[in-house]
Design a protein around this motif. Structure first.
Motif, mmCIF file in Angstrom:
data_model
loop_
_atom_site.group_PDB
_atom_site.id
_atom_site.type_symbol
_atom_site.label_atom_id
_atom_site.label_comp_id
_atom_site.label_asym_id
_atom_site.label_seq_id
_atom_site.Cartn_x
_atom_site.Cartn_y
_atom_site.Cartn_z
ATOM 1 N N ALA A 48 41.961 72.240 51.293
ATOM 2 C CA ALA A 48 42.415 71.464 50.131
ATOM 3 C C ALA A 48 42.706 72.382 48.949
ATOM 4 O O ALA A 48 43.741 72.250 48.290
ATOM 5 C CB ALA A 48 41.370 70.416 49.762
ATOM 6 N N LYS A 49 41.808 73.321 48.694
ATOM 7 C CA LYS A 49 42.004 74.248 47.576
ATOM 8 C C LYS A 49 43.253 75.102 47.791
ATOM 9 O O LYS A 49 44.080 75.256 46.892
ATOM 10 C CB LYS A 49 40.784 75.154 47.422
ATOM 11 C CG LYS A 49 40.912 76.166 46.301
ATOM 12 C CD LYS A 49 39.685 77.047 46.187
ATOM 13 C CE LYS A 49 39.673 78.137 47.166
ATOM 14 N NZ LYS A 49 40.080 79.440 46.920
ATOM 15 N N GLU A 50 43.390 75.646 49.001
ATOM 16 C CA GLU A 50 44.542 76.500 49.298
ATOM 17 C C GLU A 50 45.845 75.729 49.195
ATOM 18 O O GLU A 50 46.824 76.213 48.643
ATOM 19 C CB GLU A 50 44.398 77.103 50.690
ATOM 20 C CG GLU A 50 43.273 78.115 50.807
ATOM 21 C CD GLU A 50 42.973 78.495 52.240
ATOM 22 O OE1 GLU A 50 43.557 77.892 53.170
ATOM 23 O OE2 GLU A 50 42.130 79.387 52.432
ATOM 24 N N CYS A 51 45.855 74.530 49.731
ATOM 25 C CA CYS A 51 47.093 73.741 49.794
ATOM 26 C C CYS A 51 47.505 73.194 48.426
ATOM 27 O O CYS A 51 48.645 73.340 48.018
ATOM 28 C CB CYS A 51 46.912 72.604 50.795
ATOM 29 S SG CYS A 51 48.424 71.743 51.206
ATOM 30 N N PHE A 52 46.560 72.601 47.723
ATOM 31 C CA PHE A 52 46.924 71.890 46.497
ATOM 32 C C PHE A 52 46.806 72.741 45.237
ATOM 33 O O PHE A 52 47.597 72.583 44.313
ATOM 34 C CB PHE A 52 46.090 70.619 46.357
ATOM 35 C CG PHE A 52 46.366 69.635 47.455
ATOM 36 C CD1 PHE A 52 47.593 68.991 47.534
ATOM 37 C CD2 PHE A 52 45.423 69.384 48.429
ATOM 38 C CE1 PHE A 52 47.871 68.105 48.553
ATOM 39 C CE2 PHE A 52 45.687 68.495 49.452
ATOM 40 C CZ PHE A 52 46.913 67.849 49.523
ATOM 41 N N LEU A 53 45.849 73.644 45.182
ATOM 42 C CA LEU A 53 45.688 74.447 43.966
ATOM 43 C C LEU A 53 46.470 75.754 44.026
ATOM 44 O O LEU A 53 47.037 76.188 43.035
ATOM 45 C CB LEU A 53 44.204 74.746 43.722
ATOM 46 C CG LEU A 53 43.317 73.531 43.445
ATOM 47 C CD1 LEU A 53 41.873 73.959 43.245
ATOM 48 C CD2 LEU A 53 43.817 72.756 42.245
ATOM 49 N N GLU A 54 46.477 76.378 45.218
ATOM 50 C CA GLU A 54 47.130 77.678 45.348
ATOM 51 C C GLU A 54 48.540 77.589 45.924
ATOM 52 O O GLU A 54 49.265 78.570 45.927
ATOM 53 C CB GLU A 54 46.264 78.595 46.230
ATOM 54 C CG GLU A 54 44.888 78.849 45.636
ATOM 55 C CD GLU A 54 43.952 79.564 46.589
ATOM 56 O OE1 GLU A 54 44.370 79.873 47.727
ATOM 57 O OE2 GLU A 54 42.798 79.808 46.195
ATOM 58 N N GLY A 55 48.905 76.422 46.439
ATOM 59 C CA GLY A 55 50.238 76.245 46.994
ATOM 60 C C GLY A 55 50.432 76.889 48.363
ATOM 61 O O GLY A 55 51.559 77.017 48.840
#
Length: 100
Positions: free
Chosen positions: A61-68
């Protein structure tokens, strides 16, 4: 000498969960790529019980939504394809959200 060649150590590199061109390029630049056995181990679905599988993508979730970084979506799609190859086509797959 054949005896020396047989006694020479062999080295392997296995990329988890998949190999990348960047890593291979670094190995080539360092001049060791041709000396290695290179492979990849697809660590995807981990069985926890007879009917429970997990991808263990704790940072997805962090990689996908925050880091793109949508790399985790690749692993999810590959896991779904593996399930379908083992058990047959899933009649309906649903997704929710902007990364669905």
């Amino acid at each position: 000498d054949a005896a020396a060649a047989a006694a020479a150590p062999s080295f392997s590199v296995f990329f988890v969960p998949r190999r990348t061109m960047i890593c291979e390029r670094v190995l080539e630049e360092e001049g060791v790529y041709d000396e290695l056995t290179v492979g990849e181990y697809h660590l995807d679905l981990i069985p926890f019980d007879d009917d429970v599988l997990s991808l263990e993508l704790t940072a997805a979730a962090k990689e996908c939504f925050l880091e793109g970084d949508r790399t985790s979506l690749f692993y999810v799609a590959r896991a779904l394809m593996k399930l379908q190859a083992l058990y047959g086509v899933i009649p309906e797959v649903k997704g929710k959200g902007t990364a669905a």
